[in-house]
Design an enzyme around this catalytic site. Structure first.
Site, PDB file in Angstrom:
ATOM      1  N   SER A 100       0.810  -1.225   0.000  1.00 29.31           N
ATOM      2  CA  SER A 100       0.000   0.000   0.000  1.00 29.31           C
ATOM      3  C   SER A 100       0.842   1.272   0.000  1.00 29.31           C
ATOM      4  CB  SER A 100      -0.937   0.003   1.207  1.00 29.31           C
ATOM      5  OG  SER A 100      -1.890  -1.020   1.038  1.00 29.31           O
ATOM      6  N   THR A 105      -6.729  -2.649   7.653  1.00 27.96           N
ATOM      7  CA  THR A 105      -6.722  -4.041   7.191  1.00 27.96           C
ATOM      8  C   THR A 105      -6.831  -5.000   8.370  1.00 27.96           C
ATOM      9  OG1 THR A 105      -5.673  -5.615   5.684  1.00 27.96           O
ATOM     10  CG2 THR A 105      -4.181  -4.271   6.997  1.00 27.96           C
ATOM     11  N   LYS A 144     -11.000  -4.313  10.297  1.00 30.64           N
ATOM     12  CA  LYS A 144     -11.988  -3.745   9.363  1.00 30.64           C
ATOM     13  C   LYS A 144     -13.389  -3.623   9.967  1.00 30.64           C
ATOM     14  CE  LYS A 144      -9.913  -4.889   4.911  1.00 30.64           C
ATOM     15  NZ  LYS A 144     -10.065  -5.601   3.646  1.00 30.64           N
ATOM     16  N   ASN A 156     -12.575  -0.156   5.183  1.00 30.19           N
ATOM     17  CA  ASN A 156     -11.122  -0.207   4.947  1.00 30.19           C
ATOM     18  C   ASN A 156     -10.517   1.176   4.719  1.00 30.19           C
ATOM     19  OD1 ASN A 156     -11.907   0.397   2.333  1.00 30.19           O
ATOM     20  ND2 ASN A 156     -10.468  -1.010   1.393  1.00 30.19           N
ATOM     21  N   ASP A 160     -12.984  -1.780  -1.101  1.00 34.29           N
ATOM     22  CA  ASP A 160     -12.817  -3.128  -1.674  1.00 34.29           C
ATOM     23  C   ASP A 160     -13.935  -3.423  -2.679  1.00 34.29           C
ATOM     24  OD1 ASP A 160     -10.501  -3.788  -0.309  1.00 34.29           O
ATOM     25  OD2 ASP A 160     -11.559  -4.699   1.377  1.00 34.29           O
ATOM     26  N   GLY A 205     -13.991 -18.762   1.967  1.00 33.40           N
ATOM     27  CA  GLY A 205     -13.622 -17.906   3.103  1.00 33.40           C
ATOM     28  C   GLY A 205     -14.760 -16.970   3.453  1.00 33.40           C
ATOM     29  N   ASN A 206     -14.856 -16.679   4.740  1.00 36.53           N
ATOM     30  CA  ASN A 206     -16.005 -15.883   5.207  1.00 36.53           C
ATOM     31  C   ASN A 206     -15.550 -14.741   6.116  1.00 36.53           C
ATOM     32  OD1 ASN A 206     -18.713 -15.251   5.536  1.00 36.53           O
ATOM     33  ND2 ASN A 206     -18.953 -16.596   7.312  1.00 36.53           N
ATOM     34  N   GLY A 207     -14.520 -14.014   5.678  1.00 35.84           N
ATOM     35  CA  GLY A 207     -14.023 -12.891   6.464  1.00 35.84           C
ATOM     36  C   GLY A 207     -14.480 -11.560   5.890  1.00 35.84           C
ATOM     37  N   TYR A 256      -2.591 -11.040  -3.810  1.00 37.53           N
ATOM     38  CA  TYR A 256      -1.800 -10.278  -4.792  1.00 37.53           C
ATOM     39  C   TYR A 256      -0.307 -10.599  -4.709  1.00 37.53           C
ATOM     40  CZ  TYR A 256      -1.868  -7.472  -0.570  1.00 37.53           C
ATOM     41  OH  TYR A 256      -1.821  -7.071   0.746  1.00 37.53           O
TER      42      TYR A 256
END
Ligand code: NAP
Length: 254
Positions: free
Chosen positions: A15, A52, A56, A77, A92, A116-118, A196
């Site tokens: 970032s 992050t 969040k 975010n 996002d 995934g469930n975040g 990424y």
């Protein structure tokens, strides 16, 4: 003037590099323990920040205002401090939608699996619904009323057309990990991996080997940062800035 990113572990973050290419400010990486996080949010000694893992959702009680997109997703975010009043945004959503559109991935009517469930999964679900996806299934290690197990996904959802990885499996340095074996998903048209680093995850490489369109998260990361800068500086930045930064970073990471 303090701009930056808060989170627990920020060693892998791109970032700083991305923000300093997009804007003319210094952007700090600010790792915070849970205790430091509380103090940081109460003191508000920042101009604008990104947020992050794992903060969040935890930042929401400290905010004075929540942008409608962030509200519907339930995760923030990006925070802008305007004379002591904190407003939370979620970029996002924009980043993931940009990643889909730039890669011409058809979503309408498609059966989608979200691994995934975040926090990131929430933005992904919101975008997929916004693009009129067909049935959506969230796959979790601890299935509940709203989610399914990995076992079920192999048994009952092998016809999924779009698979989105929002788990950290495959992220540097654990690049040999992958959340799912794509060989079973013979109807799959596209795999979107939010990771990424590396720029080609094990999941993306398997997708390519099977002739499935595969996209990883660097473009999303840059697009979400672009929108964050727009909120930080109250300005509009043309999307054309995204691609050159993407090409520069890809070259650096290789
Ligand atoms: P998070 O809140 O920690 O959620 C990740 C979810 O993945 C967890 O809730 C968990 O769901 C699942 N998970 C975690 N560890 C796992 C493991 N070892 N095996 C299988 N599943 C596991 O993180 P996040 O904020 O959603 O971010 C997730 C990933 O997306 C990260 O790699 C992050 O870097 C990436 N991301 C990229 C961008 C971008 O711009 N490219 C933006 C946001 C996030 P269950 O417990 O339900 O299984």
């Amino acid at each position: 003037m303090i701009y930056g990113l808060i989170g627990e572990k920020l060693g892998h973050s791109y970032s700083k590099v991305i923000h300093e290419k997009l804007a003319d400010y210094q952007y700090d990486l600010i790792p915070l323990t849970q205790e430091e996080f509380k103090k940081f949010m109460e003191e508000k000694h920042f101009t604008a920040i990104n947020v992050t893992i794992p903060y969040k959702q935890k930042v929401i009680p400290y905010l004075n205002e929540l942008d409608p997109v962030a509200k519907s997703i339930g995760a923030v975010n990006t925070i802008v401090n305007r004379k002591g009043k904190l407003t939370g945004y979620n970029t996002d959503f924009y980043g993931f939608e940009y990643m889909i559109k730039k890669n011409h991935i058809a979503i309408e009517g498609k059966k989608c699996l979200i691994l995934g469930n975040g926090g990131a999964a929430k933005a992904v679900i919101a975008v997929l619904k916004h693009l009129n996806a067909g049935k959506l299934f969230v796959v979790s290690r601890t299935p509940s009323e709203d989610t399914i197990s990995y076992k079920d996904c192999y048994l009952e959802h092998k016809d999924a057309e779009i698979i989105v990885n929002t788990t950290p499996l495959g992220m540097y340095p654990n690049i040999d990990a992958s959340p799912i074996d794509l060989a079973a998903f013979t109807n799959c048209e596209a795999v979107l991996d939010l990771i990424y680093n590396p720029t080609k995850t094990k999941l993306a490489l398997q997708a390519e080997a099977l002739g499935i369109n595969a996209v990883t998260g660097l473009l999303m990361l840059i697009a979400q940062a672009k929108q964050a800068v727009e909120y930080f500086l109250d300005c509009k930045i043309d999307d054309s800035v995204i691609e050159p930064i993407y090409q520069e970073l890809i070259a650096q990471i290789k």
